[in-house]
Design a protein around this motif. Structure first.
Motif, short mmCIF file in Angstrom:
data_model
loop_
_atom_site.label_atom_id
_atom_site.label_comp_id
_atom_site.label_asym_id
_atom_site.label_seq_id
_atom_site.Cartn_x
_atom_site.Cartn_y
_atom_site.Cartn_z
N ASP A 94 0.62 -1.10 -0.01
CA ASP A 94 0.41 0.37 0.39
C ASP A 94 0.70 1.51 -0.56
O ASP A 94 0.16 2.45 -0.01
CB ASP A 94 -0.98 0.16 1.32
N SER A 121 -0.70 4.33 -1.98
CA SER A 121 -2.02 4.29 -1.68
C SER A 121 -2.24 5.76 -1.44
O SER A 121 -1.04 6.86 -1.51
CB SER A 121 -2.56 3.83 0.13
N GLU A 168 -11.07 4.82 -0.98
CA GLU A 168 -10.75 3.74 -1.82
C GLU A 168 -12.74 3.38 -2.13
O GLU A 168 -13.72 4.28 -1.82
CB GLU A 168 -11.33 2.78 -0.12
N ASN A 169 -12.30 3.30 -3.13
CA ASN A 169 -13.51 2.50 -4.01
C ASN A 169 -13.77 4.57 -4.37
O ASN A 169 -15.65 4.44 -4.30
CB ASN A 169 -14.30 2.40 -3.61
N GLY A 170 -13.71 4.97 -4.69
CA GLY A 170 -14.34 6.51 -4.81
C GLY A 170 -14.92 7.47 -3.46
O GLY A 170 -15.56 8.98 -3.81
N GLN A 171 -14.35 6.77 -2.57
CA GLN A 171 -15.09 6.83 -0.98
C GLN A 171 -13.54 7.70 -0.17
O GLN A 171 -13.04 6.76 -0.39
CB GLN A 171 -15.78 6.43 -0.71
#
Length: 281
Positions: A92, A95, A159-162
């Motif tokens: 990660d 990230s 993560e996942n657009g959030q």
């Protein structure tokens, strides 16, 4: 024995032409290897290393404690000097790390993977503990097991657009086995100092903790976490504690008052050979 030299830190401790910066970089030397933990914020490790007569071309491997700019900002300059070298990172590492306060801003790695690889970074992706030299381990991902080490509420990721609280799974430390116990070398301790120490005991099979050095991230922590962590540290019978960088000056001063001669402020330029001999500062 392990030798630890502070190449980059918020403050400067000796009048040798060094530059302080908001960041951290530590050179860890054992009988078997020279390992650089992190690279500071702006590449000042090159000039600082030269002032301290440290040859960074002799570094055997780079270990990145996590993907924040103040630990990774010097990667490009270091790689330009060193060339091809193993770089141990958590999967990660790249990230999208952000800080939400006082204003939202990106605080992750300031370079893309391809650029760093073109300069010689040979990434070794490691989620699990791994011995990288005799008696020297990277922690891998540290399990979060305490109930009081909450993490920094200012830090978020996507993560996942959030946007969600950043779990900072990429936070890693170094564990060095010496004749008198473990020396634990922290980057920022986002996983929590207590979690990191207990993980070190499980990974190495060594229960005795001789010393701890590096960023503890106690500065922005709650009073509850600070007090619980300090109580835990007092129970370890440490012989050496050098808390710097994200520990924050008020907490560092508090630790100095509690631990007395065991405590060291560890600014840029500080060098420690551990275990300490009688009479060492």
């Amino acid at each position: 024995m392990v030798k630890i030299t502070v190449l980059s830190e918020n403050t400067v401790g000796i009048p040798s032409g060094l530059t302080g910066e908001w960041g951290l970089a530590l050179l860890v030397e054992t009988a078997g290897a020279k390992i650089l933990l992190d690279t500071g914020e702006r590449g000042n490790i090159l000039a600082n290393a030269a002032a301290l007569q440290v040859n960074l071309r002799e570094v055997d491997a780079l270990v990145m404690s996590h993907g924040h700019y103040d630990h990774s900002g010097g990667m490009r300059d270091f790689l330009r000097l060193r060339g091809e070298v193993p770089v141990y990172v958590h999967p990660d590492f790249f990230s999208p790390h952000y800080s939400a306060r006082p204003r939202e801003q990106y605080i992750g790695v300031p370079y893309c993977r391809k650029e760093l690889e073109s300069l010689g970074a040979r990434f070794v992706w490691e989620r699990n503990p791994r011995q990288i030299a005799p008696g020297l381990w990277i922690s891998g991902e540290v399990p979060r097991q305490t109930d009081f080490e909450k993490g920094d509420s200012r830090l978020v990721t996507v993560e996942n657009g959030q946007k969600i609280p950043d779990p900072l799974r990429d936070d890693m430390s170094l564990y060095c086995v010496t004749d008198e116990g473990l020396v634990i070398i922290l980057g920022c301790a986002h996983a929590g100092v207590v979690n990191i120490v207990e993980h070190a005991r499980r990974v190495t099979g060594v229960d005795r903790i001789y010393g701890i050095i590096g960023g503890t991230h106690l500065g922005p922590a709650s009073r509850e976490q600070q007090e619980a962590t300090i109580t835990y540290l007092q129970g370890l019978s440490l012989k050496f504690l050098a808390a710097n960088h994200c520990t924050g000056l008020p907490v560092a001063a508090h630790l100095a008052a509690i631990f007395g001669p065991v405590f060291h402020f560890a600014p840029a330029g500080a060098c420690y050979k551990l275990p300490l001999k009688d009479g060492d500062d």
